[in-house]
Design an enzyme around this catalytic site. Structure first.
Site, mmCIF file in Angstrom:
data_model
loop_
_atom_site.group_PDB
_atom_site.id
_atom_site.type_symbol
_atom_site.label_atom_id
_atom_site.label_comp_id
_atom_site.label_asym_id
_atom_site.label_seq_id
_atom_site.Cartn_x
_atom_site.Cartn_y
_atom_site.Cartn_z
ATOM 1 C CG LEU A 95 -1.764 -1.048 1.413
ATOM 2 C CD1 LEU A 95 -2.961 -0.886 2.637
ATOM 3 C CD2 LEU A 95 -2.671 -1.467 -0.069
ATOM 4 N N GLY A 133 1.882 -9.084 5.658
ATOM 5 C CA GLY A 133 2.364 -8.270 6.839
ATOM 6 C C GLY A 133 1.480 -6.961 6.813
ATOM 7 N N GLY A 134 1.803 -6.111 7.636
ATOM 8 C CA GLY A 134 0.943 -4.841 8.096
ATOM 9 C C GLY A 134 0.194 -4.364 6.784
ATOM 10 C CG ASP A 135 1.913 -1.399 4.306
ATOM 11 O OD1 ASP A 135 2.585 -2.128 4.461
ATOM 12 O OD2 ASP A 135 2.017 0.111 4.312
ATOM 13 C CD GLU A 136 5.329 -6.448 2.408
ATOM 14 O OE1 GLU A 136 5.710 -7.090 1.701
ATOM 15 O OE2 GLU A 136 6.089 -6.230 3.646
#
Lengths: 197, 336
Positions: B201, B241-244
């Site tokens: 993102l 992952g977080g924003d992946e």
């Protein structure tokens, strides 16, 4: 303690006093609020704790609770399985009383690790009977007393039942039974064929 | 040999062996126990010939009663004449001094059906007969089996639930890294073609910093919806992952199709997302690699290459998609 016993206690408390009270009692006792599994084993301490919290939450003495539990096991719960299995013991109430000597062995044929009391039946003719009942768990004889009331009702017998609890923990209790009328009422019908009542 | 004179009245016989009968040397039934009478309703057994009512099934081939009575006794299986569905009684017989016989019968394993067919009760069985104990056991066993079955069902449900949770990202409901590893291993083992679309993102950190984590979570859930719209039954959308994020697309390796999907995802993500009074704007940098680029596809290698492609998209100004195969050919050209 066998899950079957804990589960009977759970269903008795839930059915008689409602789900909210059950949650309160089980939380207080550290017992599984979602319920016991009938086929698993639990630490005996949980059963003690649950009885203790039931006593305090319901404000009812343990002896009365256990007696009600005994009657409940016979006359409610689980499609009357216990009642039917007990009725296999004899054609009339006296036959049933005599069959209590086999109760432990019979129960363990089906569920080998179920700890049932050893019961000795002494006849005092013509109408008195003396049951000597061991207590694998304190209060077992009080549960048996409730079972006896309910089974007398089932056979249609009119009886007086008197319990002398053990003087010391671990000793046997004495239950004396006076059979006033073996066919006071018609009782409930029992057929050997399963599912036939 | 000791001989003791024994005579039993009918009443005594009835009490000892309620399923027994006596026959004379000619085969006439002279006594029938109460339970035997009960299972032959509407039929007067006493006075009838035994072979009018019963058919000798064992010993096999014994048709003439006389033949049977020549022996001193033994086991016998009797069926009912003309009523095959009534089952077979098992028993034992012994010759009596008058040349007749006493035959004592039982239901054998058929007792479970017999009690309901004939409505038998405790008093119909001799106390020495273990039939009632057997019925008791059958009933106790079904109760225990019922409990065990329901325990097994509950455990199975709990296992499925736990498995699902182990493969699911709790915030977005997308699959997680563990599910990704399993899916890639399955595709590679099955020698299936696939493509990985890696989505990173853009501007997500700003959303988090400006509007807080609740807004960030809201955006991530929205991203999951956009990605799920792009996948088919055999595909997987993963939050790695977080924003992946990663799309695993089975059997889809054409660059045109993949670029189209990537651009649709970017368009979808660029639509402003409302969160309360705030309007969150994000985009995505995307890297794509197909398994067909490799002679022997390896999950770590392909993932690393999609990463490289994603980095190229970021580097080139974000909000765009890069095919790893293009990077490869550029590298080659640069080398030439």
């Amino acid at each position: 303690m066998h899950g079957l016993i804990n589960r009977s206690l759970q269903i008795f408390l839930q059915d008689n006093y409602g789900p909210a009270k059950w949650v309160e009692m089980s939380k207080k006792a550290g017992a599984p609020t979602e319920g016991f599994e009938a086929m698993l084993s639990y630490d005996t301490g949980v059963t003690h704790a649950l009885l203790e919290s039931a006593e305090s939450v319901l404000g009812k003495p343990r002896a009365a609770l256990l007696e009600d539990l005994g009657s409940f096991i016979v006359s409610h719960g689980n499609e009357e399985r216990v009642r039917r299995l007990l009725r296999f013991g004899g054609e009339d109430f006296v036959g049933f009383l005599h069959s209590l000597e086999d109760l432990r062995d019979r129960a363990q044929l089906a569920v080998p690790d179920l700890d049932m009391p050893v019961i000795e039946v002494r006849d005092e003719p013509p109408t008195r009977f003396q049951l000597i009942c061991s207590e694998p768990f304190p209060g077992t004889s009080q549960v048996l007393q409730g079972v006896l009331w309910a089974m007398a009702d089932d056979y249609g017998a009119l009886v007086l039942i008197d319990l002398v609890p053990p003087s010391k923990p671990g000793e046997a209790a004495e239950i004396s039974i006076e059979l006033l009328d073996s066919s006071h009422t018609e009782g409930r019908s029992f057929r050997l064929a399963s599912g036939a009542g | 040999m000791t001989t003791i004179q024994k005579t039993l009245s009918d009443a005594a016989l009835a009490q000892l062996m309620p399923m027994s009968m006596c026959i004379s040397g000619e085969g006439m039934i002279t006594f029938a126990g109460p339970t035997l009478n009960k299972i032959c309703p509407g039929r007067e057994l006493v006075g009838a010939h035994v072979l009018e009512v019963f058919e000798v099934k064992r010993p096999r081939g014994t048709h003439a009663l006389a033949q049977l009575l020549k022996q001193l006794g033994g086991q016998v299986h009797l069926g009912f004449v003309g009523q095959k569905d009534k089952g077979t009684l098992r028993g034992v017989w012994a010759r009596t001094e008058d040349g007749g016989a006493v035959i004592n019968l039982s239901f054998g394993i058929g007792v479970v059906d017999a009690v309901s067919t004939y409505d038998l009760n405790l008093g119909d069985f001799a106390p020495t007969d273990l039939a009632v104990e057997m019925l008791y056991l059958v009933e106790a066993k079904s109760a225990v089996t019922g409990e065990l079955n329901s325990l097994t069902r509950r455990l199975e449900n709990a296992r499925n639930e736990a498995e699902k949770r182990a493969f699911t990202d709790t915030l977005t409901g997308l699959h997680n890294r563990r599910a990704m590893d399993a899916a890639l291993a399955r595709l590679i083992d099955g020698a299936r073609d696939f493509a990985l679309v890696h989505i990173d993102l853009d501007f997500f950190k700003q959303v988090n910093d400006t509007y807080g984590h609740a807004a960030g979570d809201h955006v991530l859930v929205h991203v999951a919806k956009v990605l799920c719209a792009e996948i088919e039954e055999d595909d997987l959308a993963v939050r790695i992952g977080g924003d992946e994020f990663l799309l695993i697309l089975a059997d889809c390796v054409s660059r045109e199709a993949l670029m189209k999907i990537a651009l649709r995802v970017i368009d979808g993500l660029e639509v402003p997302i409302d969160f309360g009074d705030a309007v969150c704007r994000i985009s995505a940098s995307i890297g794509i690699a197909q398994s067909t680029l490799y002679a022997e596809p390896n999950a770590d290698r392909i993932l690393a290459d999609t990463d490289t492609a994603t980095y190229a998209s970021k580097h080139a100004g974000r909000a765009q998609a890069t095919m790893f195969e293009d990077l490869k050919s550029q590298q080659k050209q640069a080398a030439v």
